[in-house]
Structures are given as structure tokens and as C-alpha cells.
Write a protein that holds these residues in place. Structure first.
Motif, PDB file in Angstrom:
ATOM      1  N   UNK A 168       0.701  -1.158  -0.014  1.00 13.14           N
ATOM      2  CA  UNK A 168      -0.275  -0.012  -0.062  1.00 13.14           C
ATOM      3  C   UNK A 168       0.844   1.298   0.011  1.00 13.14           C
ATOM      4  N   UNK A 169       1.954   1.170   0.884  1.00 11.32           N
ATOM      5  CA  UNK A 169       2.913   2.511   0.772  1.00 11.32           C
ATOM      6  C   UNK A 169       3.411   2.594  -0.554  1.00 11.32           C
ATOM      7  N   UNK A 170       3.865   1.594  -1.132  1.00 11.73           N
ATOM      8  CA  UNK A 170       4.245   1.717  -2.757  1.00 11.73           C
ATOM      9  C   UNK A 170       3.441   2.290  -3.592  1.00 11.73           C
ATOM     10  N   UNK A 171       2.093   1.914  -3.612  1.00 15.71           N
ATOM     11  CA  UNK A 171       0.938   1.985  -4.586  1.00 15.71           C
ATOM     12  C   UNK A 171       0.710   3.668  -4.182  1.00 15.71           C
ATOM     13  N   UNK A 172       0.789   4.055  -2.893  1.00 11.80           N
ATOM     14  CA  UNK A 172       0.414   5.533  -2.670  1.00 11.80           C
ATOM     15  C   UNK A 172       1.679   6.642  -2.938  1.00 11.80           C
ATOM     16  N   UNK A 173       3.000   5.958  -2.542  1.00 10.56           N
ATOM     17  CA  UNK A 173       3.843   6.643  -3.138  1.00 10.56           C
ATOM     18  C   UNK A 173       4.412   7.364  -1.692  1.00 10.56           C
ATOM     19  N   UNK A 174       3.678   7.238  -0.530  1.00 11.69           N
ATOM     20  CA  UNK A 174       4.195   7.833   0.455  1.00 11.69           C
ATOM     21  C   UNK A 174       3.148   7.255   1.826  1.00 11.69           C
ATOM     22  N   UNK A 175       3.664   7.554   3.169  1.00  6.29           N
ATOM     23  CA  UNK A 175       2.726   7.263   4.292  1.00  6.29           C
ATOM     24  C   UNK A 175       2.650   8.852   4.685  1.00  6.29           C
ATOM     25  N   UNK A 176       1.158   8.784   4.711  1.00  7.54           N
ATOM     26  CA  UNK A 176       0.976  10.121   5.258  1.00  7.54           C
ATOM     27  C   UNK A 176       1.347  10.439   6.726  1.00  7.54           C
ATOM     28  N   UNK A 177       1.209   9.532   7.725  1.00  2.00           N
ATOM     29  CA  UNK A 177       1.683   9.466   8.807  1.00  2.00           C
ATOM     30  C   UNK A 177       3.113  10.128   8.902  1.00  2.00           C
ATOM     31  N   UNK A 178       3.874   9.591   8.226  1.00  3.49           N
ATOM     32  CA  UNK A 178       5.382   9.978   7.828  1.00  3.49           C
ATOM     33  C   UNK A 178       5.313  11.443   7.598  1.00  3.49           C
ATOM     34  N   UNK A 179       4.594  11.850   6.666  1.00  4.20           N
ATOM     35  CA  UNK A 179       4.637  13.058   6.434  1.00  4.20           C
ATOM     36  C   UNK A 179       4.322  14.061   7.221  1.00  4.20           C
ATOM     37  N   UNK A 180       3.525  13.770   8.375  1.00  3.63           N
ATOM     38  CA  UNK A 180       2.993  14.497   9.548  1.00  3.63           C
ATOM     39  C   UNK A 180       3.981  14.675  10.491  1.00  3.63           C
ATOM     40  N   UNK A 181       4.844  13.405  10.684  1.00 12.77           N
ATOM     41  CA  UNK A 181       5.651  13.408  11.839  1.00 12.77           C
ATOM     42  C   UNK A 181       6.919  14.191  11.503  1.00 12.77           C
ATOM     43  N   UNK A 182       7.513  14.115  10.184  1.00 12.06           N
ATOM     44  CA  UNK A 182       8.625  14.754  10.061  1.00 12.06           C
ATOM     45  C   UNK A 182       8.795  16.334  10.550  1.00 12.06           C
ATOM     46  N   UNK A 183       7.843  17.213  10.078  1.00 15.61           N
ATOM     47  CA  UNK A 183       7.837  18.535  10.416  1.00 15.61           C
ATOM     48  C   UNK A 183       7.518  18.434  12.224  1.00 15.61           C
ATOM     49  N   UNK A 184       6.704  17.886  12.675  1.00  7.55           N
ATOM     50  CA  UNK A 184       6.342  17.642  14.038  1.00  7.55           C
ATOM     51  C   UNK A 184       7.753  17.487  14.738  1.00  7.55           C
ATOM     52  N   UNK A 185       8.325  16.526  14.283  1.00  2.36           N
ATOM     53  CA  UNK A 185       9.631  16.064  15.058  1.00  2.36           C
ATOM     54  C   UNK A 185      10.782  17.358  15.149  1.00  2.36           C
ATOM     55  N   UNK A 186      10.731  17.945  13.849  1.00  2.00           N
ATOM     56  CA  UNK A 186      11.584  19.107  13.755  1.00  2.00           C
ATOM     57  C   UNK A 186      11.315  20.223  14.937  1.00  2.00           C
ATOM     58  N   UNK A 187       9.917  20.486  14.644  1.00  2.00           N
ATOM     59  CA  UNK A 187       9.298  21.769  15.565  1.00  2.00           C
ATOM     60  C   UNK A 187       9.388  21.427  16.844  1.00  2.00           C
ATOM     61  N   UNK A 188       9.209  20.082  17.436  1.00  2.00           N
ATOM     62  CA  UNK A 188       9.269  19.691  18.862  1.00  2.00           C
ATOM     63  C   UNK A 188      10.476  19.404  19.230  1.00  2.00           C
ATOM     64  N   UNK A 189      11.498  19.043  18.285  1.00  2.00           N
ATOM     65  CA  UNK A 189      12.856  18.811  18.830  1.00  2.00           C
ATOM     66  C   UNK A 189      12.857  17.480  19.469  1.00  2.00           C
TER      67      UNK A 189
END
Length: 227
Positions: A125-146
């Protein structure tokens, strides 16, 4: 990049900061104004006290933070993100979720996490969609919250049926033993990030996995909670 630089995704009015994607007026309108239980995220009489449901049968996580019900305008944006492959929308949605988290921290003393966990997709499913939407949400959150985040922290070890076709009982059965933890969590404050929480079966299964392995606390942060 936005499709029309400098315009709000929702109202199409010019933005003061174009990279945020959603103007302050639409951002405030999108956020839930009903009092919600701080543990299960469902409507409650008091936003700082567990509801009667949670007092009788609490979910495996300790806190849930959500922006709104699964309804327009956020539902429209989530559909565009997931099914029209508009991955650029994720930054704007992450920012609104961050604002909701910070508001909960001011109002109720919400604990910030040591590590974020994104809900994994099955590899096909990850391959078909091209990304995991939860990953896209986590990436900036982890940076902003350190705080730490790794997309491989929890893996899905077997395929599962699409959840929205199943009843709550079948959802729980569908997800049993579907995930594997890939790193030690003993003593850590964890947050599971997902786009939409409906029955909570997916995040509950991951929360139980984290707690069995010694996590100090588990929270759930999501864009929408189906009310």
C-alpha cells in the motif's frame, strides 16, 4: 510548493506566509470547538476530565489530541493528501496539529513526547500511494518539537484488510499482532501520530505494543477523530 503560490488551500485568499498553506481564519475555523474528552477524544462535558466512558473502560493510551471531527474542511484536505497524492498539503496540516498540541499543553499541561511514532502502512500500500501520510505529518512535527522520529520505529509485519470496510470487532481482529516494535521504548513518553482515528483500533494496537515494552506513557495525536 502550493499550486497557486500564496493562496490559502481552503478559501483561496492571499497568505501572509505562503508556505503555511492555510490562513489563520481557516485554521481557526477548522479546529474543534466542542468540549472533548482528553483521553478518548469523543464529546464530553468537560475538556480536562476523563468522560464516563473512559472511567469505565479507558483506552490503552493516556491522552488524545485532535483538530476536529472527520468533516469538511479537513476531510477534504485529507482526501486530497491521501488519494490525489497532494503530499504538499501535509505541512499545513502538521502545523494545525502542532497548534492544537500547544494549546492542550497550555490548558492541561500536556506532556511533550520523547519520540513520535507514525502508523505504518503495509509495504504494498505504501508503494502504491508513494508515501505514508503519517510519516509526512511526523517529519515537521519532530523538527518543531525537537523530538526523535524514525519511520521504521514500528513496522507492519503482515497485510491487513482496509479498515473502513470493517466493524469495530473485525477491526480489532484484523489488526491483532499486525505490528512489530523495532527499538527500545522503556521509560519513554511516546506519541502515535495518525491522520484519522475512527474506532481507535489501529492506534490502540500500537499503544498496547508500546506499553507492553515498557513505554512510560502513550498519547495519540491525529488530524481528525470521528465523533
Amino acid at each position: 510548493m502550493l499550486t497557486v503560490p500564496g493562496l490559502c488551500w481552503l478559501c483561496r485568499m492571499p497568505l501572509a506566509l505562503s508556505h503555511w498553506g492555510i490562513c489563520s481564519v481557516c485554521e481557526r475555523a477548522a479546529r474543534q470547538c466542542l468540549p472533548l474528552c482528553p483521553q478518548c477524544g469523543l464529546p464530553a462535558s468537560h475538556p480536562a476530565l476523563p468522560c464516563g466512558r473512559c472511567l469505565q473502560k479507558p483506552p490503552p493510551w493516556q491522552r488524545l489530541v485532535t483538530i476536529s471531527d472527520y468533516a469538511p474542511p479537513l476531510r477534504t484536505l485529507i482526501h486530497q493528501l491521501k488519494f490525489s497524492r497532494r503530499s504538499e498539503i501535509a505541512l499545513a496540516l502538521s502545523r494545525i496539529l502542532l497548534l492544537q498540541v500547544l494549546q492542550a499543553r497550555r490548558q492541561t499541561g500536556l506532556t511533550l513526547p520523547d519520540r513520535l511514532i507514525s502508523v505504518p502502512l503495509w509495504q504494498h500500500r505504501h508503494w502504491r500511494r508513494g508515501f505514508n501520510q503519517s510519516d509526512l505529518l511526523c517529519r515537521p512535527l519532530s523538527r518543531w518539537l525537537n523530538c526523535a522520529w524514525d519511520s521504521r520505529s514500528v513496522t507492519r509485519i503482515r497485510p491487513t484488510a482496509i479498515q473502513h470496510h470493517l466493524s469495530a470487532r473485525l477491526r480489532r481482529r484484523n489488526l491483532k499482532n499486525a505490528f512489530r516494535l523495532e527499538f527500545p521504548v522503556k521509560g519513554l513518553h511516546m506519541v502515535v501520530v495518525d491522520d484519522v482515528v475512527t474506532t481507535g483500533s489501529t492506534v490502540a494496537e500500537i499503544a498496547k505494543l508500546l506499553l507492553r515494552n515498557g513505554a512510560a506513557t502513550v498519547q495519540v495525536w491525529c488530524l481528525c477523530r470521528t465523533l
